[in-house]
Design an enzyme around this catalytic site. Structure first.
Site, PDB file in Angstrom:
ATOM      1  N   VAL A 191       1.056  -1.129  -0.034  1.00 47.91           N
ATOM      2  CA  VAL A 191       0.081   0.099   0.167  1.00 47.91           C
ATOM      3  C   VAL A 191       1.011   1.205   0.064  1.00 47.91           C
ATOM      4  CG1 VAL A 191      -1.717   1.362   1.322  1.00 47.91           C
ATOM      5  CG2 VAL A 191      -1.901  -1.143   1.006  1.00 47.91           C
ATOM      6  N   ASN A 198      -5.948   3.875   5.847  1.00 48.72           N
ATOM      7  CA  ASN A 198      -7.173   4.032   5.254  1.00 48.72           C
ATOM      8  C   ASN A 198      -7.908   2.773   4.924  1.00 48.72           C
ATOM      9  OD1 ASN A 198      -7.936   6.959   4.248  1.00 48.72           O
ATOM     10  ND2 ASN A 198      -5.596   7.077   4.091  1.00 48.72           N
ATOM     11  N   GLY A 199      -7.649   1.807   5.535  1.00 53.70           N
ATOM     12  CA  GLY A 199      -8.224   0.566   5.523  1.00 53.70           C
ATOM     13  C   GLY A 199      -7.736  -0.401   4.078  1.00 53.70           C
ATOM     14  N   GLY A 201      -5.191  -2.119   3.200  1.00 53.79           N
ATOM     15  CA  GLY A 201      -4.936  -3.382   3.095  1.00 53.79           C
ATOM     16  C   GLY A 201      -5.659  -4.344   3.485  1.00 53.79           C
ATOM     17  N   TYR A 202      -6.875  -4.217   4.167  1.00 51.32           N
ATOM     18  CA  TYR A 202      -8.032  -4.924   4.475  1.00 51.32           C
ATOM     19  C   TYR A 202      -9.034  -5.076   3.498  1.00 51.32           C
ATOM     20  CZ  TYR A 202      -6.688  -4.368   9.565  1.00 51.32           C
ATOM     21  OH  TYR A 202      -6.229  -4.604  10.789  1.00 51.32           O
ATOM     22  N   GLU A 229       5.066  -7.015  13.742  1.00 50.80           N
ATOM     23  CA  GLU A 229       3.681  -7.232  14.653  1.00 50.80           C
ATOM     24  C   GLU A 229       2.428  -6.371  13.685  1.00 50.80           C
ATOM     25  OE1 GLU A 229       3.431  -8.839  16.916  1.00 50.80           O
ATOM     26  OE2 GLU A 229       5.701  -9.487  17.048  1.00 50.80           O
ATOM     27  N   ALA A 230       2.830  -5.492  13.111  1.00 44.59           N
ATOM     28  CA  ALA A 230       1.872  -4.728  12.208  1.00 44.59           C
ATOM     29  C   ALA A 230       1.167  -5.715  11.085  1.00 44.59           C
ATOM     30  CB  ALA A 230       2.290  -3.635  11.508  1.00 44.59           C
ATOM     31  N   TYR A 235      -3.267  -9.476   9.387  1.00 46.98           N
ATOM     32  CA  TYR A 235      -3.836 -10.754   8.907  1.00 46.98           C
ATOM     33  C   TYR A 235      -4.617 -11.557   9.742  1.00 46.98           C
ATOM     34  CZ  TYR A 235      -0.431 -10.219   5.008  1.00 46.98           C
ATOM     35  OH  TYR A 235       0.332  -9.833   3.975  1.00 46.98           O
TER      36      TYR A 235
END
Length: 274
Positions: A191, A198-199, A201-202, A229-230, A235
């Site tokens: 991204v 801004n979401g 990745g989801y 960790e992020a 995931y």
């Protein structure tokens, strides 16, 4: 946060939010025929302010044109490689990397890459009009026309229907005959840093689940470095769980951070279950 830029080779999944590259540095390998797939994990980035974006203008879809594939290749080069802006001939080098990634991407998505049943390049795009002059570099590098308006690729990943990714831990599900068509991996997840938080990745992962379901995929995998960790949070919140870890000796041999293999069970469609 800095998005993983997952490896296809760009790490399987590691690229969604920019982890250091697969070899432990802050870069990541391009997924080109002569190189392994790349993944970049998601990395937290607290110093980047999320811009005000009309999220209703996001389009998450499979790439359908070479112009869009080129824009996606440019985003991956921009995300997975730390290049000194003041270096000599930096623009020529960026274009060289983008051309290699573009050709590899065309090869994979056209079904010509041996070992892959099917590959989809899934992109998140925004209208150029949504991005202000502060995004000039992103717009210049990752702009394309969809025939109606100019848009900008701000996120990208590959969905790979295959048994395994080169130089990566292989999943174990499903077993038996299903392994030839019902297993998939995410890679080259990335991204644009300007659009973190801004979401995106989801949204990319949700779309990949839907496409995978249409393909008859029952088990989806993604790789992530153990200390990212992020990326792991992204995931896990998307439904993945850890299946196994890469042996430490293998990571040392490949000169990269140790990876985890995450697994997600996808619902079986009514047609598939009949």
């Amino acid at each position: 946060m800095a998005f993983l830029c997952s490896s296809l080779p760009s790490s399987s999944s590691i690229a969604i939010f920019g982890d250091p590259n697969t070899d432990g540095s802050s870069r990541s390998y391009l997924s080109i025929p002569s190189l392994k797939l790349r993944f970049r994990p998601v990395a937290a980035s607290s110093h980047i302010c999320a811009p005000a974006i009309d999220k209703s203008t996001f389009v998450i879809s499979e790439s359908v044109s070479e112009d869009e594939l080129w824009a996606a290749a440019c985003l991956r080069v921009r995300t997975f490689n730390e290049l000194n802006p003041s270096a000599y001939n930096i623009q020529d080098h960026r274009r060289y990397l983008a051309e290699r990634e573009f050709e590899a991407l065309k090869e994979r998505t056209s079904g010509k890459r041996e070992g892959f049943t099917r590959v989809a390049c899934i992109n998140a795009t925004l209208p150029l009009s949504q991005l202000s002059s502060s995004f000039e570099d992103l717009c210049s590098a990752c702009k394309f026309s969809d025939g109606i308006e100019d848009r900008v690729v701000v996120g990208s990943l590959d969905l790979n229907q295959c048994r395994w990714l080169p130089d990566e831990i292989a999943g174990t599900k499903p077993e038996g005959i299903g392994v030839d068509f019902a297993r998939a991996y995410l890679s080259n997840v990335c991204v644009a840093k300007e659009l973190h938080r801004n979401g995106v990745g989801y949204k990319l992962i949700d779309k990949s689940k839907r496409v995978a379901g249409e393909w008859g995929i029952t088990d989806m995998y993604v790789h992530v470095t153990v200390d990212n960790e992020a990326a792991k949070s992204l995931y896990m919140k998307s439904g993945f769980e850890q299946e196994t870890a890469e042996p430490a000796w293998q990571a040392r041999y490949l000169n990269r951070p140790q990876r985890l293999l995450l697994w997600l069970a996808l619902p079986t469609s009514p047609i598939m279950s009949m």
